[in-house]
Design an enzyme around this catalytic site. Structure first.
Site, PDB file in Angstrom:
ATOM      1  N   HIS A 107      68.776  13.580  51.368  1.00 54.40           N
ATOM      2  CA  HIS A 107      67.373  13.448  51.797  1.00 54.40           C
ATOM      3  C   HIS A 107      66.475  13.073  50.611  1.00 54.40           C
ATOM      4  CE1 HIS A 107      68.369  16.588  55.112  1.00 54.40           C
ATOM      5  NE2 HIS A 107      68.117  15.437  55.718  1.00 54.40           N
ATOM      6  N   CYS A 122      64.722  23.508  52.499  1.00 51.81           N
ATOM      7  CA  CYS A 122      65.168  23.275  53.887  1.00 51.81           C
ATOM      8  C   CYS A 122      65.268  24.528  54.717  1.00 51.81           C
ATOM      9  CB  CYS A 122      66.474  22.501  53.917  1.00 51.81           C
ATOM     10  SG  CYS A 122      67.711  23.124  52.850  1.00 51.81           S
TER      11      CYS A 122
HETATM   12  C1  CIR Z   1      72.998  18.784  57.081  1.00 52.73           C
HETATM   13  O1  CIR Z   1      73.818  18.008  56.616  1.00 52.73           O
HETATM   14  O2  CIR Z   1      72.182  18.447  57.937  1.00 52.73           O
HETATM   15  C2  CIR Z   1      73.024  20.220  56.612  1.00 52.73           C
HETATM   16  N1  CIR Z   1      74.353  20.615  56.334  1.00 52.73           N
HETATM   17  C3  CIR Z   1      72.168  20.402  55.374  1.00 52.73           C
HETATM   18  C4  CIR Z   1      70.717  20.122  55.625  1.00 52.73           C
HETATM   19  C5  CIR Z   1      69.869  20.386  54.434  1.00 52.73           C
HETATM   20  N2  CIR Z   1      68.521  20.108  54.717  1.00 52.73           N
HETATM   21  C6  CIR Z   1      67.616  19.798  53.806  1.00 52.73           C
HETATM   22  O3  CIR Z   1      67.929  19.684  52.645  1.00 52.73           O
HETATM   23  N3  CIR Z   1      66.380  19.548  54.233  1.00 52.73           N
END
Ligand code: CIR
Length: 262
Positions: A160, A247
């Site tokens: 991201h 997140c």
């Molecule tokens: C994903 O791949 O969507 C989750 N395992 C990790 C999401 C992390 N989100 C973020 O950094 N905003």
């Protein structure tokens, strides 16, 4: 009053999405303990924490940042790029409804909140595997009436935009310039992660302190030399799920909608 929405760690977190990391065993109880400490840190920084219940059918649902973008005026419910994550929005929509009018991102757009970096009235949006141009176009239309400009940012090498750049003080961004070109962020001071710590650009600024992982000691020194006040936290189990500190929460100023209970 500041509110933080969080969601308890799913017992299925071991089945999380992974893009840039190899799968490693995640200890559920340790992940829960670290998440409780994260919530305690938010409380210590003045947030009222609303924790949504865990959902065993949604492995990544602890990462609530990805399913909504909360502005002072509205909240935008996303359409996450990973299909497995799309059902996560319902519970967060219910939790946000008392506080903001809700707008939605619609197909064919996909958007993860982790790709949205707000700096004043500009929303920088990463173009990634999770977030596409259609989402940026929809955001621009939805947010312009509230005085926000939306700017696309090329992201290369990480999940991201906020894996590569976050705000650590007003007007100051911590960044990994191997993953984004920070010159696209207008008028900000840029601090750089230590090259040995590529994942170190994600900190969560709440008030005047930054919740920051203990796993990046060299970059921590960069921040401390700059006078950034840190609240260090061990989030190693959540990092195995490709999560970071921004997140795991949606932090915003409390502002009730007309008709909502006080
Ligand atoms: C994903 O791949 O969507 C989750 N395992 C990790 C999401 C992390 N989100 C973020 O950094 N905003």
């Amino acid at each position: 009053m500041r509110i933080a929405i969080t969601r308890a760690v799913s017992p299925a977190i071991a089945d999380c999405e992974l893009t840039h990391l190899a799968r490693r065993a995640i200890d559920f109880e340790t992940a829960q303990t670290q998440h409780h400490a994260y919530e305690a840190a938010l409380r210590a920084l003045g947030c009222e924490v609303h924790t949504l219940p865990a959902d065993p059918s949604l492995p990544d649902s602890v990462f609530v940042e990805d399913v909504a973008v909360v502005l002072d005026e509205v909240a935008l419910l996303t359409r996450p790029g990973a299909p497995s994550r799309r059902p996560e929005t319902a519970a967060v929509a219910d939790a946000m409804a008392p506080y903001r009018p809700l707008l939605t991102i619609e197909a064919p757009a996909t958007l993860d909140g982790g790709d949205v970096l707000r700096i004043d009235r500009t929303l920088y949006v990463g173009l990634t595997d999770r977030t596409n141009q259609a989402a940026i176009d929809q955001m621009a239309v939805a947010c312009a009436p509230h005085g926000y400009g939306v700017r696309a940012v090329s992201v290369d090498g990480c999940l991201h935009l906020k894996s590569a750049a976050t705000l650590v003080a007003p007007g100051t961004v911590l960044c990994n310039r191997r993953w984004i070109d920070p010159s696209v962020l207008a008028g900000v001071e840029v601090l750089e992660v230590d090259p040995a710590e590529p994942y170190a650009a994600n900190g969560l600024l709440v008030g005047d302190r930054v919740i920051y992982p203990t796993s990046f000691p060299a970059t921590r020194r960069v921040l401390e030399r700059r006078g950034v006040a840190l609240l260090p936290l061990d989030v190693s189990e959540l990092q195995k799920a490709e999560g970071a500190v921004t997140c795991c929460s949606l932090v915003f100023e409390r502002r009730l909608q007309r008709g909502s209970p006080p």
